[in-house]
Design a protein around this motif. Structure first.
Motif, PDB file in Angstrom:
ATOM      1  N   ALA A 120       0.840  -1.196   0.000  1.00 12.32           N
ATOM      2  CA  ALA A 120       0.000   0.000   0.000  1.00 12.32           C
ATOM      3  C   ALA A 120       0.877   1.249   0.000  1.00 12.32           C
ATOM      4  O   ALA A 120       0.575   2.240  -0.687  1.00 12.32           O
ATOM      5  CB  ALA A 120      -0.921  -0.011   1.218  1.00 12.32           C
ATOM      6  N   GLN A 121       1.980   1.199   0.750  1.00 10.82           N
ATOM      7  CA  GLN A 121       2.900   2.335   0.786  1.00 10.82           C
ATOM      8  C   GLN A 121       3.554   2.554  -0.573  1.00 10.82           C
ATOM      9  O   GLN A 121       3.694   3.703  -1.034  1.00 10.82           O
ATOM     10  CB  GLN A 121       3.970   2.113   1.855  1.00 10.82           C
ATOM     11  N   MET A 122       3.976   1.473  -1.232  1.00 13.44           N
ATOM     12  CA  MET A 122       4.542   1.591  -2.578  1.00 13.44           C
ATOM     13  C   MET A 122       3.564   2.281  -3.516  1.00 13.44           C
ATOM     14  O   MET A 122       3.931   3.194  -4.275  1.00 13.44           O
ATOM     15  CB  MET A 122       4.888   0.204  -3.132  1.00 13.44           C
ATOM     16  N   MET A 123       2.322   1.862  -3.474  1.00  8.17           N
ATOM     17  CA  MET A 123       1.316   2.417  -4.362  1.00  8.17           C
ATOM     18  C   MET A 123       1.010   3.870  -4.023  1.00  8.17           C
ATOM     19  O   MET A 123       0.867   4.720  -4.904  1.00  8.17           O
ATOM     20  CB  MET A 123       0.053   1.555  -4.299  1.00  8.17           C
ATOM     21  N   PHE A 124       0.916   4.167  -2.718  1.00  8.35           N
ATOM     22  CA  PHE A 124       0.663   5.539  -2.275  1.00  8.35           C
ATOM     23  C   PHE A 124       1.797   6.460  -2.726  1.00  8.35           C
ATOM     24  O   PHE A 124       1.551   7.593  -3.179  1.00  8.35           O
ATOM     25  CB  PHE A 124       0.518   5.579  -0.759  1.00  8.35           C
ATOM     26  N   ASN A 125       3.021   5.991  -2.614  1.00 14.52           N
ATOM     27  CA  ASN A 125       4.166   6.797  -3.046  1.00 14.52           C
ATOM     28  C   ASN A 125       4.062   7.149  -4.519  1.00 14.52           C
ATOM     29  O   ASN A 125       4.368   8.276  -4.931  1.00 14.52           O
ATOM     30  CB  ASN A 125       5.476   6.045  -2.778  1.00 14.52           C
ATOM     31  N   GLU A 126       3.633   6.192  -5.322  1.00  9.00           N
ATOM     32  CA  GLU A 126       3.503   6.460  -6.757  1.00  9.00           C
ATOM     33  C   GLU A 126       2.337   7.415  -7.032  1.00  9.00           C
ATOM     34  O   GLU A 126       2.406   8.249  -7.945  1.00  9.00           O
ATOM     35  CB  GLU A 126       3.323   5.151  -7.524  1.00  9.00           C
ATOM     36  N   GLN A 127       1.286   7.324  -6.247  1.00  8.54           N
ATOM     37  CA  GLN A 127       0.154   8.235  -6.415  1.00  8.54           C
ATOM     38  C   GLN A 127       0.564   9.694  -6.231  1.00  8.54           C
ATOM     39  O   GLN A 127      -0.066  10.599  -6.784  1.00  8.54           O
ATOM     40  CB  GLN A 127      -0.950   7.894  -5.414  1.00  8.54           C
ATOM     41  N   GLN A 128       1.609   9.922  -5.444  1.00  5.89           N
ATOM     42  CA  GLN A 128       2.059  11.295  -5.205  1.00  5.89           C
ATOM     43  C   GLN A 128       2.644  11.941  -6.461  1.00  5.89           C
ATOM     44  O   GLN A 128       2.884  13.148  -6.490  1.00  5.89           O
ATOM     45  CB  GLN A 128       3.098  11.315  -4.076  1.00  5.89           C
ATOM     46  N   ASN A 129       2.834  11.156  -7.512  1.00  7.60           N
ATOM     47  CA  ASN A 129       3.301  11.685  -8.790  1.00  7.60           C
ATOM     48  C   ASN A 129       2.159  12.152  -9.676  1.00  7.60           C
ATOM     49  O   ASN A 129       2.367  12.495 -10.843  1.00  7.60           O
ATOM     50  CB  ASN A 129       4.141  10.639  -9.525  1.00  7.60           C
ATOM     51  N   GLY A 130       0.941  12.145  -9.134  1.00  7.71           N
ATOM     52  CA  GLY A 130      -0.190  12.745  -9.833  1.00  7.71           C
ATOM     53  C   GLY A 130      -1.038  11.793 -10.649  1.00  7.71           C
ATOM     54  O   GLY A 130      -1.816  12.232 -11.504  1.00  7.71           O
ATOM     55  N   HIS A 131      -0.920  10.491 -10.385  1.00  6.24           N
ATOM     56  CA  HIS A 131      -1.750   9.532 -11.115  1.00  6.24           C
ATOM     57  C   HIS A 131      -2.029   8.337 -10.210  1.00  6.24           C
ATOM     58  O   HIS A 131      -1.358   8.134  -9.198  1.00  6.24           O
ATOM     59  CB  HIS A 131      -1.061   9.065 -12.393  1.00  6.24           C
ATOM     60  N   SER A 132      -3.012   7.557 -10.582  1.00 12.33           N
ATOM     61  CA  SER A 132      -3.305   6.341  -9.833  1.00 12.33           C
ATOM     62  C   SER A 132      -2.231   5.307 -10.125  1.00 12.33           C
ATOM     63  O   SER A 132      -1.483   5.413 -11.110  1.00 12.33           O
ATOM     64  CB  SER A 132      -4.672   5.784 -10.222  1.00 12.33           C
TER      65      SER A 132
END
Length: 235
Positions: free
Chosen positions: A116-128
């Motif tokens: 979940a943290q990996m995915m959340f970190n990527e979401q911070q780049n402005g996309h799902s």
């Protein structure tokens, strides 16, 4: 690449083994991946985390047992809502890992929060996260595998690729038959998961895609049908 068969030769051998081209095409139609638009419109990041987690628990375990308990996993982990999972304190994770309604394996339960943290970190780049995955170039799908292995938890080996396939993301797999094919043709001589082997396999699939209109998923299945002792038939 001179050791690699042409797509035409590979396809013909698979057709001969499966009872003809019509039967083969029916078998290949069962592994058509979703289009990028379909993935974006039908998947959400909680479903991605759910798929990752299911494959992690299925690895080395009886898949049927995992499937039978999966509704309990969904309930216990808030339908894999990333924000709720990331807010869970460690003691709550430990407590949930002892619940007999799920499979009690704390090391695997811990991967839920880590991924979940990996995915959340990527979401911070402005996309799902699903947008991140579907926009990854198909001619370097092994790069996405490497990303999941490096940044996620227990998503290396075949776990990440199988999770992608379950989600409908286009990818080949490294099954026993597919590994046997590449070894028989001396395209792979070392460990199957080394960078050299993975690149050689990716290059092979890329070459076949220049010769046909099949997806990576379909080509992967085609190689398996043309190799080994698999007995999948149309019924």
């Amino acid at each position: 690449m001179d050791k690699l068969e042409s797509f035409k030769a590979l396809y013909q051998r698979a057709a001969d083994r499966k009872g003809g081209k019509q039967t083969l095409n029916l078998l290949l139609s069962d592994v058509s991946p979703f289009s990028k638009a379909e993935l974006k419109n039908t998947l959400t990041d909680d479903r991605v985390l759910s798929a990752f987690t299911k494959k992690i628990f299925q690895s080395g375990f009886v898949w049927r047992v995992v499937e039978n308990k999966w509704d309990n996993f969904e309930e216990s982990f808030f339908q894999f809502n990333l924000e709720k999972i990331l807010m869970m304190p460690e003691e709550m994770m430990e407590r949930k890992a002892t619940d007999p309604k799920i499979i009690r394996n704390y090391n695997k339960v811990k991967t839920i929060k880590a991924n979940a943290q990996m995915m959340f970190n990527e979401q911070q780049n402005g996309h799902s996260f699903i947008e991140f995955m579907i926009n990854w170039p198909a001619d370097n799908i092994i790069g996405l595998w490497a990303y999941l292995k490096k940044n996620g938890a227990r998503l290396g080996g075949n776990t990440g690729p199988y999770a992608l396939r379950a989600l409908g993301v286009d990818t080949f797999l490294l099954t026993r038959d597919i590994e046997a094919y590449f070894r028989a043709h001396d395209i792979v001589t070392g460990g199957i998961q080394t960078k050299t082997s993975l690149k050689a396999i990716q290059d092979s699939f890329n070459q076949w895609q220049t010769e046909c209109d099949l997806s990576l998923s379909q080509l992967s299945r085609l190689v398996a049908y043309a190799t080994g002792d698999n007995n999948i038939q149309v019924t």
